[in-house]
Design a protein around this motif. Structure first.
Motif, PDB file in Angstrom:
ATOM      1  N   ASP A 186      52.455 -36.274   6.118  1.00 29.11           N
ATOM      2  CA  ASP A 186      52.577 -36.164   7.487  1.00 29.11           C
ATOM      3  C   ASP A 186      51.603 -36.464   8.185  1.00 29.11           C
ATOM      4  OD1 ASP A 186      55.579 -35.522   6.813  1.00 29.11           O
ATOM      5  OD2 ASP A 186      54.969 -33.465   6.287  1.00 29.11           O
ATOM      6  N   LEU A 187      50.400 -35.958   7.678  1.00 35.44           N
ATOM      7  CA  LEU A 187      48.997 -36.419   8.348  1.00 35.44           C
ATOM      8  C   LEU A 187      48.891 -38.017   8.582  1.00 35.44           C
ATOM      9  CD1 LEU A 187      46.278 -35.667   9.678  1.00 35.44           C
ATOM     10  CD2 LEU A 187      45.499 -35.962   7.302  1.00 35.44           C
ATOM     11  N   SER A 188      49.328 -38.685   7.362  1.00 34.07           N
ATOM     12  CA  SER A 188      49.250 -40.074   7.641  1.00 34.07           C
ATOM     13  C   SER A 188      50.266 -40.648   8.881  1.00 34.07           C
ATOM     14  CB  SER A 188      49.659 -40.790   6.499  1.00 34.07           C
ATOM     15  OG  SER A 188      50.941 -40.810   6.332  1.00 34.07           O
ATOM     16  N   ARG A 189      51.482 -40.159   8.777  1.00 36.78           N
ATOM     17  CA  ARG A 189      52.256 -40.222  10.216  1.00 36.78           C
ATOM     18  C   ARG A 189      51.748 -40.138  11.346  1.00 36.78           C
ATOM     19  NH1 ARG A 189      56.992 -37.665   6.863  1.00 36.78           N
ATOM     20  NH2 ARG A 189      58.140 -39.465   6.059  1.00 36.78           N
ATOM     21  N   LEU A 190      51.104 -38.822  11.394  1.00 40.35           N
ATOM     22  CA  LEU A 190      50.311 -38.467  12.688  1.00 40.35           C
ATOM     23  C   LEU A 190      49.240 -39.545  13.087  1.00 40.35           C
ATOM     24  CD1 LEU A 190      50.635 -36.106  14.604  1.00 40.35           C
ATOM     25  CD2 LEU A 190      48.629 -35.000  13.664  1.00 40.35           C
ATOM     26  N   LEU A 191      48.379 -39.980  11.995  1.00 44.19           N
ATOM     27  CA  LEU A 191      47.235 -40.574  12.359  1.00 44.19           C
ATOM     28  C   LEU A 191      47.779 -41.933  12.682  1.00 44.19           C
ATOM     29  CD1 LEU A 191      44.878 -39.323   9.676  1.00 44.19           C
ATOM     30  CD2 LEU A 191      44.600 -38.840  12.308  1.00 44.19           C
ATOM     31  N   GLU A 192      48.412 -42.507  11.996  1.00 43.99           N
ATOM     32  CA  GLU A 192      49.210 -43.731  12.208  1.00 43.99           C
ATOM     33  C   GLU A 192      49.593 -43.937  13.753  1.00 43.99           C
ATOM     34  OE1 GLU A 192      52.308 -46.894  10.168  1.00 43.99           O
ATOM     35  OE2 GLU A 192      51.480 -45.343   8.792  1.00 43.99           O
ATOM     36  N   LEU A 193      50.643 -43.046  14.250  1.00 43.83           N
ATOM     37  CA  LEU A 193      50.949 -43.124  15.237  1.00 43.83           C
ATOM     38  C   LEU A 193      50.011 -42.902  16.450  1.00 43.83           C
ATOM     39  CD1 LEU A 193      54.193 -42.529  16.646  1.00 43.83           C
ATOM     40  CD2 LEU A 193      53.477 -40.271  16.974  1.00 43.83           C
TER      41      LEU A 193
END
Lengths: 273, 273
Positions: free
Chosen positions: B199-206
């Motif tokens: 979920d962190l990877s999604r947040l950071l990617e976005l």
């Protein structure tokens, strides 16, 4: 008591029971479209499946006199669908959404054994919402179009036959323009998803009325489900206007009865695969 | 590209990508909760299944800073459920709805082979919605509570063990009061449903940023899904206030890193049954 009734009863409150729920000037509706319940993969292409899933939901909005605006998609998809197959599904959702001016705003996707689709529509209510409730003694009962083709198509599919892409079972015809035009004269309405006989019994039961028939309908007219024609009622004084509009929109209008004191009992059975 | 990404990409527009979609002052969210995908019948009672289906949806509304108000239920239920079993499910939906002040306003019910639940929530946005987007360099990254128990519980269940009714895997703990209290200091948020790392990877990617870690998290903290704790970020100047509120609400607060230039790559894998 059948299971659907049991469940509806358990959750019933003043907002339930219509094709959609009205919150302020919005109509919220949700229909499931599940593989082996509503369709079989060999009957419809993936694009047709997605498109029909949208159409059966849009039908709910139209009969409530609402204009579908936003959709949430819940997609449970088998792991073995390939990229092209996913694109076929997408095309079905997007083309149909575009045709009706709907924006897909979110949802949820998971892996599953079969294709199970759940769509939620948020629709803007036009002048005022039309409910299933509102029928009074003397109101005329009518349905749009011709009933029966959907069940005939289903029977053909079950025998191993196939249907043309434009067949009603593949692609329901929605009566948006006609219905919006007459909406301010309509006292109650619902779409015909489980067969006229079954849906009419729901409408009459809810309004605690019976029907005096003007004509005899045949088996297919009474029992064909997934027609997505509109069952509705109106006052006698509006008959002429509604007939004129049906002509204008080149639509067959069937005024088949009149609401009377009494009760209607459903004697048929729903078709299931 | 994984399937979820492919689908998200296909339907993406300016409104997608958050836990819920914002339309005027409403938040619309939808999560599927399917048998053998999200749960097995032998792991949770029917009441627990219905309750968890509601909770995972309510979690989406909370992290968007919205108050859930109305729910539509899509229920696909096996034909062999008996009346008591249906009542157990109802109890789960209704008790959880009541607890959060939610009215069930409609939905759809069909017969199916397994219990597949689709819930749509209509939630009223408090002052303003919180999105996944909004992270800037220097913002502190935090999560609520303790992570790991959900995966540990799942592992125990998979080995044939059982869990207490209050275990997080059965009944997620939502951080409503705390989160609403700090919401006007939160710059972005999402719930932790697929594991912090994912979920962190999604947040950071976005947000096209990376992270500078303050501490080392263990395997369970990084990879435990279905935690429904909140991953969020805030400005340094608000750290003291947020810590004070965490204390007030007796909540563990983990400020685990800071947003920096760069990118975060997810290296783990999601857990699947």
């Amino acid at each position: 008591m059948d299971k659907e009734k049991l469940i509806i009863k358990a959750f019933l409150n003043e907002l339930n029971g219509d094709d959609g729920a009205v919150i302020k000037n919005w109509c919220l509706s949700k229909d499931l479209f599940f593989e082996n319940v509503h369709f079989k993969r060999e009957w419809l292409s993936l694009e047709q499946i997605a498109s029909k899933a949208m159409l059966v939901n849009i039908s709910d909005a139209i009969v409530m006199n609402a204009v579908p605006r936003y959709a949430l998609l819940g997609l449970a998809l088998p792991k073995n669908l390939n990229e092209n197959q996913i694109k076929d599904l997408q095309r079905g959702f997007l083309k149909t959404a575009k045709k009706f001016g709907i924006k897909i705003i979110g949802g949820d996707t998971i892996s599953n054994e079969k294709i199970d689709i759940s769509i939620t529509l948020l629709s803007k209510i036009r002048k005022k919402a039309i409910y299933r409730k509102g029928l009074k003694i003397g109101h005329l009962l009518a349905f749009t179009g011709e009933l029966g083709q959907s069940l005939k198509g289903l029977e053909l599919l079950q025998k191993g036959g196939s249907l043309e892409a434009k067949h009603r079972f593949i692609k329901p015809k929605l009566r948006k323009d006609f219905f919006y035009k007459i909406a301010n004269k309509v006292v109650c309405a619902m779409d015909i998803s489980d067969g006229l006989s079954k849906d009419l019994s729901r409408l009459l039961e809810l309004n605690q009325l019976g029907i005096s028939w003007f004509k005899t309908l045949d088996f297919y007219e009474l029992y064909s489900g997934e027609e997505y024609e509109i069952l509705f009622a109106f006052e006698k004084k509006d008959k002429e206007f509604i007939e004129k509009m049906a002509q204008k929109y080149k639509l067959k209008l069937n005024i088949f009865g009149q609401a009377v004191k009494g009760k209607y009992e459903f004697r048929g059975k729903e078709h299931h695969f």
